[in-house]
Design a protein around this motif. Sequence first.
Motif, PDB file in Angstrom:
ATOM      1  N   LEU A   1       0.837  -1.250  -0.039  1.00 43.09           N
ATOM      2  CA  LEU A   1      -0.076   0.168   0.059  1.00 43.09           C
ATOM      3  C   LEU A   1       0.844   1.153   0.049  1.00 43.09           C
ATOM      4  O   LEU A   1       0.758   2.286  -0.691  1.00 43.09           O
ATOM      5  CB  LEU A   1      -1.007   0.163   1.195  1.00 43.09           C
ATOM      6  N   LYS A   2       1.948   1.140   0.665  1.00 37.45           N
ATOM      7  CA  LYS A   2       2.815   2.347   0.912  1.00 37.45           C
ATOM      8  C   LYS A   2       3.471   2.526  -0.328  1.00 37.45           C
ATOM      9  O   LYS A   2       3.482   3.819  -1.054  1.00 37.45           O
ATOM     10  CB  LYS A   2       3.779   2.284   1.800  1.00 37.45           C
ATOM     11  N   LEU A   3       3.741   1.484  -1.116  1.00 43.23           N
ATOM     12  CA  LEU A   3       4.459   1.757  -2.719  1.00 43.23           C
ATOM     13  C   LEU A   3       3.577   2.233  -3.537  1.00 43.23           C
ATOM     14  O   LEU A   3       3.665   3.063  -4.252  1.00 43.23           O
ATOM     15  CB  LEU A   3       5.085   0.353  -2.896  1.00 43.23           C
ATOM     16  N   ASP A   4       2.407   1.609  -3.395  1.00 42.17           N
ATOM     17  CA  ASP A   4       1.248   2.138  -4.468  1.00 42.17           C
ATOM     18  C   ASP A   4       1.046   3.788  -4.275  1.00 42.17           C
ATOM     19  O   ASP A   4       0.950   4.498  -5.150  1.00 42.17           O
ATOM     20  CB  ASP A   4       0.039   1.401  -4.053  1.00 42.17           C
ATOM     21  N   LEU A   5       0.862   4.105  -2.853  1.00 50.75           N
ATOM     22  CA  LEU A   5       0.494   5.684  -2.690  1.00 50.75           C
ATOM     23  C   LEU A   5       1.754   6.386  -3.024  1.00 50.75           C
ATOM     24  O   LEU A   5       1.546   7.608  -3.665  1.00 50.75           O
ATOM     25  CB  LEU A   5       0.174   5.798  -1.069  1.00 50.75           C
ATOM     26  N   TYR A   6       2.916   6.020  -2.625  1.00 42.54           N
ATOM     27  CA  TYR A   6       4.173   6.624  -3.029  1.00 42.54           C
ATOM     28  C   TYR A   6       4.432   6.760  -4.610  1.00 42.54           C
ATOM     29  O   TYR A   6       4.687   7.847  -5.139  1.00 42.54           O
ATOM     30  CB  TYR A   6       5.361   5.941  -2.380  1.00 42.54           C
ATOM     31  N   GLY A   7       3.996   5.746  -5.292  1.00 41.61           N
ATOM     32  CA  GLY A   7       4.047   5.903  -6.766  1.00 41.61           C
ATOM     33  C   GLY A   7       3.213   6.915  -7.382  1.00 41.61           C
ATOM     34  O   GLY A   7       3.490   7.544  -8.245  1.00 41.61           O
ATOM     35  N   ASP A   8       1.883   6.740  -6.935  1.00 39.26           N
ATOM     36  CA  ASP A   8       1.019   7.980  -7.442  1.00 39.26           C
ATOM     37  C   ASP A   8       1.470   9.215  -7.067  1.00 39.26           C
ATOM     38  O   ASP A   8       1.186  10.044  -8.000  1.00 39.26           O
ATOM     39  CB  ASP A   8      -0.349   7.391  -6.622  1.00 39.26           C
ATOM     40  N   GLU A   9       1.900   9.195  -6.048  1.00 35.82           N
ATOM     41  CA  GLU A   9       2.628  10.801  -5.628  1.00 35.82           C
ATOM     42  C   GLU A   9       3.658  11.223  -6.502  1.00 35.82           C
ATOM     43  O   GLU A   9       3.733  12.399  -7.065  1.00 35.82           O
ATOM     44  CB  GLU A   9       3.157  10.883  -4.250  1.00 35.82           C
ATOM     45  N   ILE A  10       4.482  10.272  -6.832  1.00 31.66           N
ATOM     46  CA  ILE A  10       5.576  10.551  -7.920  1.00 31.66           C
ATOM     47  C   ILE A  10       4.999  10.737  -9.239  1.00 31.66           C
ATOM     48  O   ILE A  10       5.519  11.736  -9.900  1.00 31.66           O
ATOM     49  CB  ILE A  10       6.646   9.259  -7.821  1.00 31.66           C
ATOM     50  N   VAL A  11       4.155   9.811  -9.626  1.00 28.59           N
ATOM     51  CA  VAL A  11       3.603  10.020 -10.979  1.00 28.59           C
ATOM     52  C   VAL A  11       2.867  11.497 -11.115  1.00 28.59           C
ATOM     53  O   VAL A  11       3.134  12.184 -12.144  1.00 28.59           O
ATOM     54  CB  VAL A  11       2.860   8.961 -11.342  1.00 28.59           C
TER      55      VAL A  11
END
Length: 54
Positions: free
Chosen positions: A41-51
């Motif tokens: 979940l952390k990886l998904d949220l962090y990836g969304d923020e970066i994109v």
Amino acid sequence: MGRPRILHYVDLMVDVDELGFKNGGGAGDAGQPAYDPANLLKLDLYGDEIVGAC
């Protein structure tokens, strides 16, 4: 600066078990152990923020 906020939020505010996130189970000893659902979940949220920042 965004990454620590996401980690802090997921660790303190999100109950991944309550949301229904769980390890897939599987064959037990075959292959690599499952990733922790909270980390995914952390990886998904962090990836969304970066994109979103691009």
